[in-house]
Design an enzyme around this catalytic site. Sequence first.
Site, PDB file in Angstrom:
ATOM      1  N   CYS A   1      19.392 -12.486 100.191  1.00  0.00           N
ATOM      2  CA  CYS A   1      18.071 -11.499  99.809  1.00  0.00           C
ATOM      3  C   CYS A   1      18.467 -10.954  98.401  1.00  0.00           C
ATOM      4  CB  CYS A   1      18.077 -10.313 100.832  1.00  0.00           C
ATOM      5  SG  CYS A   1      17.046  -9.141 100.319  1.00  0.00           S
TER       6      CYS A   1
ATOM      7  N   HIS B   1      14.760  -1.794  93.708  1.00  0.00           N
ATOM      8  CA  HIS B   1      15.384  -0.142  93.766  1.00  0.00           C
ATOM      9  C   HIS B   1      14.221   0.937  93.476  1.00  0.00           C
ATOM     10  CE1 HIS B   1      19.368  -1.239  94.773  1.00  0.00           C
ATOM     11  NE2 HIS B   1      19.918  -1.834  93.705  1.00  0.00           N
TER      12      HIS B   1
ATOM     13  N   CYS C   1      13.017  -6.086 103.186  1.00  0.00           N
ATOM     14  CA  CYS C   1      12.970  -5.609 102.229  1.00  0.00           C
ATOM     15  C   CYS C   1      11.549  -5.838 101.613  1.00  0.00           C
ATOM     16  CB  CYS C   1      14.143  -6.292 101.153  1.00  0.00           C
ATOM     17  SG  CYS C   1      15.823  -5.847 101.574  1.00  0.00           S
TER      18      CYS C   1
ATOM     19  N   GLU D   1      16.156  -4.678  90.386  1.00  0.00           N
ATOM     20  CA  GLU D   1      15.957  -3.450  89.892  1.00  0.00           C
ATOM     21  C   GLU D   1      14.944  -2.830  90.256  1.00  0.00           C
ATOM     22  OE1 GLU D   1      18.690  -1.951  89.436  1.00  0.00           O
ATOM     23  OE2 GLU D   1      19.840  -3.645  88.946  1.00  0.00           O
TER      24      GLU D   1
ATOM     25  N   CYS E   1      14.243 -10.539 101.265  1.00  0.00           N
ATOM     26  CA  CYS E   1      14.103 -10.885 102.623  1.00  0.00           C
ATOM     27  C   CYS E   1      12.684 -10.055 103.364  1.00  0.00           C
ATOM     28  CB  CYS E   1      15.295 -10.448 103.530  1.00  0.00           C
ATOM     29  SG  CYS E   1      15.579  -8.774 103.871  1.00  0.00           S
TER      30      CYS E   1
HETATM   31 ZN   LIG Z   1      21.431  -3.006  93.076  1.00  0.00          ZN
HETATM   32 ZN   LIG Z   2      16.910  -7.911 102.281  1.00  0.00          ZN
END
Ligand SMILES: [Zn+2]
Ligand SMILES: [Zn+2]
Length: 183
Positions: A149, A137, A171, A134, A168
Amino acid sequence: MKIGILPVGQIASNVLTELGQGLVKIYPDIQCSIIKESLHVPESAFDRKRKQYNSSTILNEIRIFASEQNRFHRVLGVVDADIFASGLNYVFGEAYTPGQTALISLWRLKPEFYKENASDSVFMLRLQKEAVHELGHTLGVRHCPRSFCVMHFSNSIFDTDKKQSLLCDQCYLQAALAISNLG
Ligand SMILES: [Zn+2]
Ligand SMILES: [Zn+2]
């Protein structure tokens, strides 16, 4: 990046402390503090028919709290209630993508919920993954197609258990850039 961990309702303080200690190991340049005030679980979030709480309503309350406080780059709310989002039977959490606030729920992370033996280590690992997810995000990272991931979408607790608690490479770079842009 300063992260405030906010209890929504009664949450054991050792759970929050351990969560903060886990997050600093995953994200670069972050500090976590436990916010002393707690938010009440908003009654307006309760759906009588579903007997669940609307996560978007709780998330909005956290957003208001965070903007009034203005002490943290991100506020992560932790609630122990069964939460749902529109179109989904339940969710483990919700966040603004990108945004300042996120919410995670302990409810469906406990092994007991699945009639399994209680296990603090299983529970904390799941909590860690959902919190990292979260927070990702809030940094603008969207769902990742790589199943290992942590930003991969969890449809069920099996997906959560399958994935790592790490982002990963792609990200991670995106998250690290967003953190460094905070200054
Ligand atoms: Zn999500
Ligand atoms: Zn990722």
